[in-house]
Scaffold this motif. Structure first.
Motif, PDB file in Angstrom:
ATOM      1  N   ARG A 146     -12.092 -17.991  -9.283  1.00  0.00           N
ATOM      2  CA  ARG A 146     -12.108 -18.506  -7.915  1.00  0.00           C
ATOM      3  C   ARG A 146     -10.940 -17.987  -7.086  1.00  0.00           C
ATOM      4  NH1 ARG A 146     -16.625 -18.841  -7.025  1.00  0.00           N
ATOM      5  NH2 ARG A 146     -16.061 -19.777  -5.021  1.00  0.00           N
ATOM      6  N   GLN A 147     -10.069 -17.185  -7.672  1.00  0.00           N
ATOM      7  CA  GLN A 147      -8.913 -16.652  -6.949  1.00  0.00           C
ATOM      8  C   GLN A 147      -8.849 -15.139  -7.102  1.00  0.00           C
ATOM      9  OE1 GLN A 147      -5.246 -18.440  -8.169  1.00  0.00           O
ATOM     10  NE2 GLN A 147      -5.704 -20.428  -7.215  1.00  0.00           N
ATOM     11  N   VAL A 148      -8.374 -14.481  -6.050  1.00  0.00           N
ATOM     12  CA  VAL A 148      -8.131 -13.040  -6.080  1.00  0.00           C
ATOM     13  C   VAL A 148      -6.696 -12.803  -5.608  1.00  0.00           C
ATOM     14  CG1 VAL A 148      -8.805 -10.790  -5.191  1.00  0.00           C
ATOM     15  CG2 VAL A 148     -10.552 -12.508  -5.645  1.00  0.00           C
ATOM     16  N   VAL A 149      -5.929 -12.079  -6.407  1.00  0.00           N
ATOM     17  CA  VAL A 149      -4.544 -11.751  -6.056  1.00  0.00           C
ATOM     18  C   VAL A 149      -4.527 -10.318  -5.543  1.00  0.00           C
ATOM     19  CG1 VAL A 149      -2.170 -11.567  -6.878  1.00  0.00           C
ATOM     20  CG2 VAL A 149      -3.695 -13.314  -7.832  1.00  0.00           C
ATOM     21  N   VAL A 150      -4.146 -10.154  -4.285  1.00  0.00           N
ATOM     22  CA  VAL A 150      -4.151  -8.843  -3.644  1.00  0.00           C
ATOM     23  C   VAL A 150      -2.734  -8.461  -3.238  1.00  0.00           C
ATOM     24  CG1 VAL A 150      -6.504  -9.177  -2.794  1.00  0.00           C
ATOM     25  CG2 VAL A 150      -4.568  -9.796  -1.340  1.00  0.00           C
ATOM     26  N   PRO A 151      -2.446  -7.159  -3.105  1.00  0.00           N
ATOM     27  CA  PRO A 151      -1.119  -6.748  -2.627  1.00  0.00           C
ATOM     28  C   PRO A 151      -0.852  -7.291  -1.228  1.00  0.00           C
ATOM     29  CG  PRO A 151      -2.326  -4.877  -3.558  1.00  0.00           C
ATOM     30  CD  PRO A 151      -3.306  -6.007  -3.437  1.00  0.00           C
ATOM     31  N   ALA A 152       0.424  -7.514  -0.939  1.00  0.00           N
ATOM     32  CA  ALA A 152       0.791  -8.002   0.394  1.00  0.00           C
ATOM     33  C   ALA A 152       0.329  -7.032   1.473  1.00  0.00           C
ATOM     34  CB  ALA A 152       2.296  -8.210   0.466  1.00  0.00           C
ATOM     35  N   HIS A 153       0.401  -5.743   1.182  1.00  0.00           N
ATOM     36  CA  HIS A 153      -0.089  -4.700   2.082  1.00  0.00           C
ATOM     37  C   HIS A 153      -1.002  -3.804   1.257  1.00  0.00           C
ATOM     38  CE1 HIS A 153       3.022  -6.174   4.700  1.00  0.00           C
ATOM     39  NE2 HIS A 153       3.963  -5.831   3.848  1.00  0.00           N
ATOM     40  N   GLY A 154      -2.282  -3.849   1.516  1.00  0.00           N
ATOM     41  CA  GLY A 154      -3.201  -3.083   0.684  1.00  0.00           C
ATOM     42  C   GLY A 154      -4.551  -2.892   1.333  1.00  0.00           C
ATOM     43  N   TYR A 155      -5.432  -2.229   0.617  1.00  0.00           N
ATOM     44  CA  TYR A 155      -6.761  -1.886   1.102  1.00  0.00           C
ATOM     45  C   TYR A 155      -7.548  -3.144   1.444  1.00  0.00           C
ATOM     46  CZ  TYR A 155     -11.275   0.612   1.143  1.00  0.00           C
ATOM     47  OH  TYR A 155     -12.492   1.147   1.495  1.00  0.00           O
ATOM     48  N   GLY A 156      -8.106  -3.180   2.628  1.00  0.00           N
ATOM     49  CA  GLY A 156      -8.779  -4.373   3.120  1.00  0.00           C
ATOM     50  C   GLY A 156     -10.023  -4.772   2.350  1.00  0.00           C
ATOM     51  N   ASP A 157     -10.654  -3.832   1.638  1.00  0.00           N
ATOM     52  CA  ASP A 157     -11.883  -4.169   0.929  1.00  0.00           C
ATOM     53  C   ASP A 157     -11.644  -5.132  -0.228  1.00  0.00           C
ATOM     54  OD1 ASP A 157     -13.099  -2.410   2.677  1.00  0.00           O
ATOM     55  OD2 ASP A 157     -14.433  -1.595   1.152  1.00  0.00           O
ATOM     56  N   TYR A 158     -10.412  -5.184  -0.783  1.00  0.00           N
ATOM     57  CA  TYR A 158     -10.127  -6.188  -1.812  1.00  0.00           C
ATOM     58  C   TYR A 158     -10.396  -7.582  -1.254  1.00  0.00           C
ATOM     59  CZ  TYR A 158      -7.034  -2.381  -3.572  1.00  0.00           C
ATOM     60  OH  TYR A 158      -6.497  -1.187  -3.983  1.00  0.00           O
ATOM     61  N   ALA A 169       0.889   2.820  -3.607  1.00  0.00           N
ATOM     62  CA  ALA A 169       0.188   1.814  -2.820  1.00  0.00           C
ATOM     63  C   ALA A 169      -0.064   2.319  -1.404  1.00  0.00           C
ATOM     64  CB  ALA A 169       1.007   0.535  -2.780  1.00  0.00           C
ATOM     65  N   SER A 170      -1.177   1.882  -0.838  1.00  0.00           N
ATOM     66  CA  SER A 170      -1.461   2.175   0.569  1.00  0.00           C
ATOM     67  C   SER A 170      -1.237   0.891   1.361  1.00  0.00           C
ATOM     68  CB  SER A 170      -2.901   2.637   0.732  1.00  0.00           C
ATOM     69  OG  SER A 170      -3.212   2.900   2.066  1.00  0.00           O
ATOM     70  N   PRO A 171      -0.540   0.980   2.501  1.00  0.00           N
ATOM     71  CA  PRO A 171      -0.223   2.194   3.261  1.00  0.00           C
ATOM     72  C   PRO A 171       1.177   2.748   3.050  1.00  0.00           C
ATOM     73  CG  PRO A 171       0.179   0.299   4.638  1.00  0.00           C
ATOM     74  CD  PRO A 171      -0.294  -0.243   3.315  1.00  0.00           C
ATOM     75  N   LEU A 172       2.012   2.076   2.263  1.00  0.00           N
ATOM     76  CA  LEU A 172       3.423   2.452   2.172  1.00  0.00           C
ATOM     77  C   LEU A 172       3.689   3.613   1.226  1.00  0.00           C
ATOM     78  CD1 LEU A 172       4.943  -1.162   2.155  1.00  0.00           C
ATOM     79  CD2 LEU A 172       5.032   0.504   4.025  1.00  0.00           C
ATOM     80  N   GLY A 173       2.786   3.853   0.276  1.00  0.00           N
ATOM     81  CA  GLY A 173       2.988   4.942  -0.670  1.00  0.00           C
ATOM     82  C   GLY A 173       4.013   4.647  -1.741  1.00  0.00           C
ATOM     83  N   THR A 174       4.340   3.370  -1.925  1.00  0.00           N
ATOM     84  CA  THR A 174       5.390   2.965  -2.848  1.00  0.00           C
ATOM     85  C   THR A 174       4.818   2.537  -4.200  1.00  0.00           C
ATOM     86  OG1 THR A 174       5.258   0.766  -1.845  1.00  0.00           O
ATOM     87  CG2 THR A 174       6.956   2.254  -1.008  1.00  0.00           C
ATOM     88  N   THR A 175       5.717   2.188  -5.128  1.00  0.00           N
ATOM     89  CA  THR A 175       5.277   1.624  -6.397  1.00  0.00           C
ATOM     90  C   THR A 175       4.759   0.211  -6.166  1.00  0.00           C
ATOM     91  OG1 THR A 175       7.508   0.795  -6.843  1.00  0.00           O
ATOM     92  CG2 THR A 175       6.943   2.955  -7.727  1.00  0.00           C
ATOM     93  N   ASP A 176       3.954  -0.284  -7.077  1.00  0.00           N
ATOM     94  CA  ASP A 176       3.405  -1.637  -6.968  1.00  0.00           C
ATOM     95  C   ASP A 176       4.151  -2.533  -7.947  1.00  0.00           C
ATOM     96  OD1 ASP A 176       1.817  -3.998  -7.058  1.00  0.00           O
ATOM     97  OD2 ASP A 176       0.090  -2.859  -6.351  1.00  0.00           O
ATOM     98  N   ALA A 177       4.882  -3.494  -7.413  1.00  0.00           N
ATOM     99  CA  ALA A 177       5.702  -4.374  -8.235  1.00  0.00           C
ATOM    100  C   ALA A 177       4.869  -5.175  -9.228  1.00  0.00           C
ATOM    101  CB  ALA A 177       6.507  -5.319  -7.348  1.00  0.00           C
ATOM    102  N   CYS A 204       3.001  -5.623 -17.720  1.00  0.00           N
ATOM    103  CA  CYS A 204       3.425  -5.185 -19.062  1.00  0.00           C
ATOM    104  C   CYS A 204       3.228  -6.307 -20.075  1.00  0.00           C
ATOM    105  CB  CYS A 204       4.890  -4.757 -19.037  1.00  0.00           C
ATOM    106  SG  CYS A 204       5.187  -3.266 -18.052  1.00  0.00           S
ATOM    107  N   ALA A 205       3.288  -7.544 -19.595  1.00  0.00           N
ATOM    108  CA  ALA A 205       3.033  -8.691 -20.468  1.00  0.00           C
ATOM    109  C   ALA A 205       1.527  -8.902 -20.593  1.00  0.00           C
ATOM    110  CB  ALA A 205       3.694  -9.945 -19.889  1.00  0.00           C
ATOM    111  N   PRO A 206       1.072  -9.472 -21.697  1.00  0.00           N
ATOM    112  CA  PRO A 206      -0.370  -9.713 -21.861  1.00  0.00           C
ATOM    113  C   PRO A 206      -0.917 -10.569 -20.728  1.00  0.00           C
ATOM    114  CG  PRO A 206       0.797 -10.053 -23.938  1.00  0.00           C
ATOM    115  CD  PRO A 206       1.847  -9.883 -22.884  1.00  0.00           C
ATOM    116  N   ALA A 207      -2.139 -10.287 -20.328  1.00  0.00           N
ATOM    117  CA  ALA A 207      -2.767 -11.050 -19.249  1.00  0.00           C
ATOM    118  C   ALA A 207      -3.112 -12.454 -19.730  1.00  0.00           C
ATOM    119  CB  ALA A 207      -4.018 -10.347 -18.771  1.00  0.00           C
ATOM    120  N   PRO A 208      -2.846 -13.469 -18.908  1.00  0.00           N
ATOM    121  CA  PRO A 208      -3.265 -14.827 -19.268  1.00  0.00           C
ATOM    122  C   PRO A 208      -4.782 -14.896 -19.422  1.00  0.00           C
ATOM    123  CG  PRO A 208      -1.710 -14.856 -17.425  1.00  0.00           C
ATOM    124  CD  PRO A 208      -2.124 -13.425 -17.631  1.00  0.00           C
TER     125      PRO A 208
END
Length: 334
Positions: A92-104, A132-140, A146-150
């Motif tokens: 029921r939740q989607v976690v999206v980048p603060a600045h990212g592709y709108g289709d997410y 990352a788009s639009p900044l072209g930076t790494t994604d934090a 790196c840790a296992p997904a819950p």
């Protein structure tokens, strides 16, 4: 068209811009190897509905089992399909980048899912993109990955711009994350709509791959898309791409210097063939319309959550000169 329709760069109601900074396509393209493959394609027959040979070629290229390869009509189509799968699975939740592709976000809204920028303890679909788009930076977010997904968390790494990374080493995708690849940008052929995903091994075993496949229409990739993806995994195509990156680095350095000389505030940290900047104008939208009428198009970053900023794909010197001349004319007109 609805006011809530996704925003994209590239051609618009005025046609193809003469100097199109608004997309992130490889400006050294189109890739000649891909063009040759398209010309040799058979458009008189359906593709193999299972894409047997193509999936085997992609699997070999990535060094994975063929069962992990999922073809898609485009990145946007896969975004909507994997979101549908997540919703049907109870997310029921989607976690999206603060600045990212709108289709997410658009795909999440279709399924009435809650969008957020920070993870919670709830099952969720998590998106990351690097560069990352639009900044072209790494994604934090990838550091946390790196840790296992819950339990109940589905992670998707958008690799759209990984082949166009101009600096630094690519972050290795965690084993538990899906990878979504769209080679048409790197090959300078964004009009050919095709993509694929590499699923985690566990997604094959637990039936997720089969469920995602079942949500696809028949023949999601046409003959042109098959030709593009088959060309993508060839060594000579990858050699062309490597050579193009060297050229893009030179063009990017010149374009960054130009923006600085024009007094535009460039956002630091871009690793890709694009970057964002803040031109010193009162109304960015009006400024962009003025440029577009003169054949120069930049990408408004408002839909990315960065009002007042524009994204500029790296273009060759002649387009950079057109941008410089247009800017000076604009300043004189004010």
């Amino acid at each position: 068209m609805s006011d809530h329709a996704p925003q994209h760069g590239g051609p618009d109601a005025l046609g193809v811009p003469l100097h199109d900074f608004s997309t992130n396509a490889n400006a050294c393209g189109p890739c000649p190897q891909a063009i040759a493959a398209l010309r040799q394609s058979d458009f008189t027959h359906y593709p193999d509905p299972a894409y047997t040979a193509l999936r085997a070629q992609i699997a070999t290229f990535h060094g994975v089992a063929v069962q992990r390869v999922v073809l898609a009509a485009s990145a946007s189509e896969f975004i909507h399909r994997i979101t549908a799968h997540a919703a049907r699975s109870g997310v029921r939740q989607v976690v999206v980048p603060a600045h990212g592709y709108g289709d997410y976000t658009c795909a999440a809204q279709v399924w009435e899912l809650d969008c957020r920028h920070t993870p919670s303890s709830e099952p969720a679909l998590h998106w990351a993109c690097e560069p990352a788009s639009p900044l072209g930076t790494t994604d934090a977010a990838l550091t946390a990955w790196c840790a296992p997904a819950p339990v109940g968390v589905l992670r998707i790494l958008d690799c759209a711009y990984a082949p166009l990374r101009l600096e630094g080493a690519a972050t290795v995708a965690p084993d538990a994350a899906w990878q979504m690849w769209t080679p048409n940008k790197a090959l300078g052929l964004t009009g050919v709509r095709s993509a694929y995903a590499i699923a985690p091994s566990a997604a094959v075993a637990d039936g997720s791959v089969a469920a995602v496949q079942a949500l696809a229409a028949s023949w999601p990739v046409g003959a042109d898309g098959v030709a593009l993806l088959a060309a993508w995994v060839r060594p000579d195509t990858q050699a062309w791409l490597a050579q193009s990156l060297a050229t893009l680095r030179e063009w990017k350095a010149a374009q960054l210097a130009l923006c600085a000389a024009l007094g535009w505030a460039v956002a630091p940290g871009s690793l890709a063939n694009f970057f964002t900047a803040c031109p010193p104008v009162q109304d960015v939208g009006t400024f962009l319309q003025w440029l577009r009428a003169r054949g120069v198009k930049l990408r408004d970053c408002t839909s990315f959550g960065l009002p007042g900023h524009v994204r500029l794909g790296v273009l060759p010197p002649q387009s950079q000169r057109a941008l410089e001349v247009s800017w000076r004319l604009y300043k004189e007109s004010q």
